[in-house]
Design a protein around this motif. Structure first.
Motif, mmCIF file in Angstrom:
data_model
loop_
_atom_site.group_PDB
_atom_site.id
_atom_site.type_symbol
_atom_site.label_atom_id
_atom_site.label_comp_id
_atom_site.label_asym_id
_atom_site.label_seq_id
_atom_site.Cartn_x
_atom_site.Cartn_y
_atom_site.Cartn_z
ATOM 1 N N LEU A 172 0.266 15.899 -13.678
ATOM 2 C CA LEU A 172 1.157 16.190 -12.799
ATOM 3 C C LEU A 172 0.958 16.730 -11.548
ATOM 4 C CD1 LEU A 172 4.261 17.138 -15.350
ATOM 5 C CD2 LEU A 172 3.994 14.958 -13.809
ATOM 6 N N THR A 173 0.062 18.019 -11.907
ATOM 7 C CA THR A 173 -0.815 18.680 -10.589
ATOM 8 C C THR A 173 -1.498 17.767 -9.637
ATOM 9 O OG1 THR A 173 -0.891 20.599 -12.045
ATOM 10 C CG2 THR A 173 -2.182 20.458 -10.039
ATOM 11 N N ARG A 174 -2.003 16.829 -10.308
ATOM 12 C CA ARG A 174 -2.803 16.009 -9.667
ATOM 13 C C ARG A 174 -1.956 15.195 -8.884
ATOM 14 N NH1 ARG A 174 -5.840 14.395 -13.260
ATOM 15 N NH2 ARG A 174 -4.644 12.236 -13.749
ATOM 16 N N GLU A 175 -1.058 14.528 -9.674
ATOM 17 C CA GLU A 175 0.255 13.681 -8.749
ATOM 18 C C GLU A 175 0.839 14.382 -7.764
ATOM 19 O OE1 GLU A 175 2.767 12.354 -11.705
ATOM 20 O OE2 GLU A 175 1.178 10.729 -12.718
ATOM 21 N N ARG A 176 1.122 15.504 -7.999
ATOM 22 C CA ARG A 176 1.741 16.339 -6.871
ATOM 23 C C ARG A 176 0.966 16.864 -5.660
ATOM 24 N NH1 ARG A 176 3.425 22.772 -7.352
ATOM 25 N NH2 ARG A 176 4.219 23.054 -5.292
ATOM 26 N N LEU A 179 0.862 13.361 -3.862
ATOM 27 C CA LEU A 179 1.962 13.094 -3.188
ATOM 28 C C LEU A 179 2.176 14.243 -1.978
ATOM 29 C CD1 LEU A 179 4.969 12.966 -6.194
ATOM 30 C CD2 LEU A 179 4.044 11.260 -4.456
ATOM 31 N N GLU A 180 1.684 15.351 -2.263
ATOM 32 C CA GLU A 180 1.566 16.429 -1.005
ATOM 33 C C GLU A 180 0.671 15.771 0.162
ATOM 34 O OE1 GLU A 180 0.403 19.920 -2.468
ATOM 35 O OE2 GLU A 180 2.409 20.585 -3.200
ATOM 36 N N GLN A 181 -0.242 15.093 -0.335
ATOM 37 C CA GLN A 181 -1.368 14.479 0.555
ATOM 38 C C GLN A 181 -0.770 13.367 1.358
ATOM 39 O OE1 GLN A 181 -4.304 15.546 1.635
ATOM 40 N NE2 GLN A 181 -4.265 14.015 3.103
ATOM 41 N N ALA A 182 0.129 12.565 0.377
ATOM 42 C CA ALA A 182 0.862 11.316 0.972
ATOM 43 C C ALA A 182 1.921 11.787 2.115
ATOM 44 C CB ALA A 182 1.418 10.488 -0.147
ATOM 45 N N ASN A 183 2.552 13.089 1.823
ATOM 46 C CA ASN A 183 3.522 13.472 2.555
ATOM 47 C C ASN A 183 2.892 14.010 3.855
ATOM 48 O OD1 ASN A 183 6.032 14.473 3.373
ATOM 49 N ND2 ASN A 183 5.695 16.391 1.916
ATOM 50 N N ARG A 184 1.682 14.684 3.763
ATOM 51 C CA ARG A 184 1.244 15.056 5.033
ATOM 52 C C ARG A 184 0.658 13.975 5.822
ATOM 53 N NH1 ARG A 184 -1.097 18.980 1.473
ATOM 54 N NH2 ARG A 184 -2.986 17.693 1.245
ATOM 55 N N ASP A 185 0.271 12.996 5.079
ATOM 56 C CA ASP A 185 -0.231 11.625 5.973
ATOM 57 C C ASP A 185 0.891 10.934 6.450
ATOM 58 O OD1 ASP A 185 -2.886 12.261 5.148
ATOM 59 O OD2 ASP A 185 -2.660 10.729 3.489
ATOM 60 N N LEU A 186 2.093 10.941 5.918
ATOM 61 C CA LEU A 186 3.480 10.343 6.420
ATOM 62 C C LEU A 186 3.826 11.281 7.451
ATOM 63 C CD1 LEU A 186 5.525 8.324 6.187
ATOM 64 C CD2 LEU A 186 6.717 9.848 4.638
ATOM 65 N N GLY A 187 3.876 12.687 7.232
ATOM 66 C CA GLY A 187 4.153 13.445 8.355
ATOM 67 C C GLY A 187 3.180 13.224 9.829
ATOM 68 N N ASN A 188 2.024 13.052 9.497
ATOM 69 C CA ASN A 188 1.097 13.037 10.677
ATOM 70 C C ASN A 188 1.377 11.580 11.340
ATOM 71 O OD1 ASN A 188 -0.202 15.394 10.081
ATOM 72 N ND2 ASN A 188 -1.839 14.466 8.620
ATOM 73 N N ARG A 189 1.630 10.639 10.419
ATOM 74 C CA ARG A 189 2.089 9.259 11.020
ATOM 75 C C ARG A 189 3.257 9.314 11.979
ATOM 76 N NH1 ARG A 189 -0.128 7.093 6.209
ATOM 77 N NH2 ARG A 189 1.805 6.974 5.478
#
Length: 227
Positions: A172-176, A179-189
């Protein structure tokens, strides 16, 4: 006449002989006896000492011809005594003394045995009480052992569940993190898109600002020409 007188005297003597004396008392022959220990095998030899009845001696040898025995006393003195004055058992007086002593001991043994029996009974009761305490302690320890065994089984299950949960938490920590990295990427995009939109709007505004005066000037000149 003489013969009859002698017969009368004889009968009278027999009669008086059968009458016990009035002052006579019953006595017993004493067992006390002393034996001469000599330097040689004859009564001509010098007496070393007198051995009381019951004195133990070691027989070294026996001369059947003289009927003397060569003996050694407890203190090491060697001499000769008549063999017939020796016997295999202690003197009767000594045996009587030992028997009397033993009788006194036996008479006192019931009380002693009763006291020992009482002491043994007390010891038994104490040991029985101690045994009961030990038995109860044994049962308690067995119950504690069963509880510990059950707890150890639960601990193994808990340990297994903990390890499984730890793996799940790690996943779950790895998935989190993903997800945080994907959220940051999405935020950057998203920021990039908004930046592009804002840049496009600014560019359009600039273009409009550049072309709008020209359009207005042409429209005015057309209006003047028609006048």
């Amino acid at each position: 006449m003489r013969r009859s007188t002698l017969l009368f005297v004889l009968l009278l003597g027999i009669h008086f002989a059968q009458i016990p004396p009035v002052c006579a008392a019953t006595r017993y022959v004493t067992d006390s006896l002393e034996v001469t220990l000599r330097t040689g095998e004859s009564n001509r030899y010098r007496i070393i000492r007198m051995l009381p009845s019951g004195t133990p001696v070691e027989v070294v040898s026996v001369n059947k011809a003289t009927e003397y025995a060569r003996v050694r006393t407890e203190d090491g003195t060697v001499g000769y005594v008549l063999e017939r004055e020796l016997q295999d058992e202690p003197a009767a007086r000594n045996r009587v003394i030992e028997l009397e002593k033993r009788l006194v001991e036996l008479q006192g043994e019931p009380d002693t045995l009763a006291a020992r029996l009482g002491a043994l009974q007390t010891a038994y009761d104490r040991l029985d009480a101690d045994f009961q305490v030990v038995q109860r302690e044994k049962l308690r320890l067995e119950q504690e052992l069963a509880t510990i065994r059950h707890a150890s089984t639960n601990i193994l299950d808990i340990t297994s569940d903990r390890e499984r949960l730890r793996i799940q938490v790690s996943e779950l920590t790895r998935e989190r993190a993903d997800l945080e990295q994907a959220n940051r990427d999405l935020g950057n995009r998203t920021n990039q898109r908004w930046f592009m939109i804002g840049a496009g709007v600014i560019l359009i505004g600039v273009l409009i600002g550049l072309f709008l005066p020209h359009l207005s000037f042409r429209r005015r000149r057309g209006s003047w020409g028609s006048l």
